[in-house]
Design an enzyme around this catalytic site. Structure first.
Site, PDB file in Angstrom:
ATOM      1  N   HIS A   8      -4.216   3.568   6.583  1.00  0.00           N
ATOM      2  CA  HIS A   8      -2.565   4.029   5.919  1.00  0.00           C
ATOM      3  C   HIS A   8      -1.486   3.842   6.683  1.00  0.00           C
ATOM      4  O   HIS A   8      -0.680   4.862   7.194  1.00  0.00           O
ATOM      5  CB  HIS A   8      -2.694   3.990   4.168  1.00  0.00           C
ATOM      6  CG  HIS A   8      -4.297   4.543   3.487  1.00  0.00           C
ATOM      7  ND1 HIS A   8      -4.381   2.811   2.717  1.00  0.00           N
ATOM      8  CD2 HIS A   8      -5.082   5.134   3.616  1.00  0.00           C
ATOM      9  CE1 HIS A   8      -5.560   3.226   2.551  1.00  0.00           C
ATOM     10  NE2 HIS A   8      -6.268   4.355   2.894  1.00  0.00           N
ATOM     11  N   ASP A  14       1.085  -1.015   0.295  1.00  0.00           N
ATOM     12  CA  ASP A  14      -0.138  -0.431   0.311  1.00  0.00           C
ATOM     13  C   ASP A  14       0.796   1.419   0.052  1.00  0.00           C
ATOM     14  O   ASP A  14       1.732   1.446   1.187  1.00  0.00           O
ATOM     15  CB  ASP A  14      -0.859  -0.182   0.933  1.00  0.00           C
ATOM     16  CG  ASP A  14      -1.803   0.804   1.599  1.00  0.00           C
ATOM     17  OD1 ASP A  14      -1.435   2.069   0.556  1.00  0.00           O
ATOM     18  OD2 ASP A  14      -2.460   1.132   2.598  1.00  0.00           O
TER      19      ASP A  14
END
Length: 557
Positions: free
Chosen positions: A370, A199
């Site tokens: 994130h 990610d």
């Protein structure tokens, strides 16, 4: 050569069909021999220039061409940009879906809406479980994210292991469930990992992402500070942990909670049913009951933290919400960051709320789901991949992650920044982009899927910018003589009452054109229409410097 040796000479293909160069629409195919598995199946929200489009889904032509090879879909977590396209894709490709419990619950909601629940096979997977499909074996690994039950995937193929992190952060103190299984990432690293797909959303941000619990502390402090007003909190519907913390704090301060906004109500119902949300008795009340409690004893949790025009908070701000009107003493907390591109919409909603006298708080009441730079480094150090393939993010985010990998000592040639449609072929000895498959975005407008393409959008843009002029005339059949007209109707071009002279001149131009065509005995409609378009178009451009759409309509009597 025996079969085993023969198998190992194959290469693994990794084919992103969406989700690179943008946030959203994540979908990646993994192909080896006669097997394809797909990770995620998300939608994207429309760009500003996609007039009237509701959502955008990936073009899966490549999967349809190879339908007999596609074994199943593996879903990392339940956010729209990872599950939103499932119902549309499953109408064309009916294969099993593998996901964790909450993710599966949210997928089932979507399939129900599209009447696909009985048609699509689903399997709930636990962390640590391995699924064998064709030449692949897939293991689900626990991670943390802004929605529970998020998973990373270890994808085992004869060419090697690929680790796909999904969306993740490292949260040592999550609100619900356990921390990310870093040990498992380390064990895979010891086995030897061919490639890491990690990610990149926050790759540009230094340091670590804060734990979700820190938001709980901030919200609690705000509740303690604003004991005399009604509190309205806007957050992402899917952030179940955030909702859980708000409910816990409201209970502590003896406030009743109302949940408002369709997506919020749906997700909370699913999460409660599956045991991911624990609501103390008598805390949740129906919106109809709000009036029975004093303001300082109520909390509203609502959608619309991104300024979406149809979401509950925007309707409250505009005064169009049927059940809730903003009062001067209200405290409104934005528990989210504006997603890039939504800043203007969010600011508009904040301004509207302030005009109504509400106290609006939007600083530091959010943490990201994130990983930042240090967490990305941690995963790379544990997994030690031979190749790096940054995923989930715009180009600048992918580049930022590539730099992190390089700084950790990875060979520049082993880091691949792919575009959607690239076919990356890799094995232990080499990796290269060996071709490209067709990918694209299919637009969904209302119930129409893919019936609005670039040409229709171009027309909408054209109509929006310059308007339309319709020319109506009646011709005599046979002779082609003009019996009536040409009449001019315009919409979105100029206000006719103020522009009689312009319209008269335009009519004169059309009469001249028709006389010229009759003198030449032109009766072909196509020719007449194009002459009308050209002559009127030139005239209007000369007079106004605009190019409205011109639509001639011919009738025959």
């Amino acid at each position: 050569m025996n079969k085993k040796q023969q198998q190992n000479t194959g290469k693994l293909k990794i084919i992103p069909l969406g989700g690179l160069e943008q946030i959203g629409m994540n979908i990646t195919a993994f192909e080896y021999g006669e097997s394809i598995i797909v990770v995620d199946c998300g939608l994207a929200f429309p760009e500003d220039d996609m007039l009237g489009i509701d959502l955008v889904i990936p073009d899966i032509s490549y999967l349809k061409e190879n339908e007999d090879k596609v074994k199943g879909f593996f879903i990392t977590h339940g956010h729209e940009d990872h599950i939103g396209a499932i119902p549309y894709v499953m109408k064309e490709l009916n294969v099993p879906i593998y996901a964790t419990k909450l993710t599966n619950g949210l997928i089932e909601n979507k399939l129900k809406e599209h009447n696909l629940l009985t048609k699509v096979k689903r399997k709930v997977v636990k962390y640590g479980q391995h699924i064998n499909l064709g030449d692949f074996r897939v293991e689900f690994i626990r991670t943390n994210h802004s929605i529970q039950d998020a998973a990373a995937l270890a994808i085992y193929s004869p060419a090697g292991i690929v680790v796909h992190t999904g969306d993740f952060k490292v949260d040592y103190t999550p609100v619900y469930g356990d921390a990310i299984d870093l040990q498992r990432f380390g064990e895979l690293g010891k086995k030897g990992v061919l490639a890491l797909m990690c990610d990149s959303t926050n790759a540009e941000r230094k340091g670590f992402t804060q734990s979700e619990r820190t938001v709980g502390k901030t919200i609690e402090a705000l509740f303690a500070e604003h004991t005399n007003s009604r509190i309205i909190i806007a957050t992402f519907a899917s952030n179940v942990d955030r909702v859980q913390q708000i409910i816990n704090i409201a209970h502590k301060f003896d406030r009743k909670v109302v949940v408002e906004g369709r997506s919020m109500v749906n997700i909370i119902a699913t999460a409660s049913e599956l045991g991911y949300l624990k609501v103390p008795d008598n805390t949740l009340v129906d919106i109809e009951m709000l009036k029975n409690y004093p303001d300082e004893k109520t909390v509203l949790i609502t959608t619309g933290s991104q300024g979406e025009s149809m979401a509950a908070l925007s309707r409250m701000a505009n005064g169009t919400h049927r059940k809730v009107s903003i009062k001067p003493n209200d405290t409104i907390i934005f528990s989210s960051h504006p997603i890039p591109g939504n800043e203007k919409a969010v600011t508009n909603v904040i301004n509207e709320l302030c005009k109504k006298g509400a106290n609006v708080i939007f600083q530091d009441v959010h943490v990201s789901g994130h990983a930042c730079e240090e967490e990305i480094k941690l995963i790379y150090s544990l997994v030690h991949p031979k190749y790096a393939i940054p995923v989930h993010g715009e180009y600048k985010h992918l580049i930022a992650q590539a730099k992190i990998a390089e700084n950790l000592g990875m060979d520049k040639d082993n880091i691949f920044i792919l575009s959607s449609g690239d076919v990356l072929e890799l094995d232990e000895n080499s990796a290269k982009v060996a071709g490209h498959v067709h990918t694209g975005a299919i637009m969904v407008d209302g119930l129409g899927v893919g019936d609005v393409g670039n040409i229709v959008l171009r027309d909408r843009q054209h109509l929006a910018e310059d308007g339309i002029i319709i020319v109506v005339l009646t011709l005599e059949s046979g002779s082609g003589r003009v019996l009536a007209g040409p009449d001019i109707v315009s919409r979105g071009f100029v206000y006719v009452r103020g522009a009689e002279d312009l319209m008269d001149s335009a009519r004169a131009v059309l009469n001249e054109t028709m006389d010229r065509l009759q003198d030449k005995n032109v009766t072909d409609w196509t020719k007449i229409k194009s002459e009308i378009k050209d002559s009127l178009g030139d005239f209007v451009w000369k007079e106004t410097q605009r190019r409205p759409m011109i639509m001639p309509i011919i009738m025959e009597v």
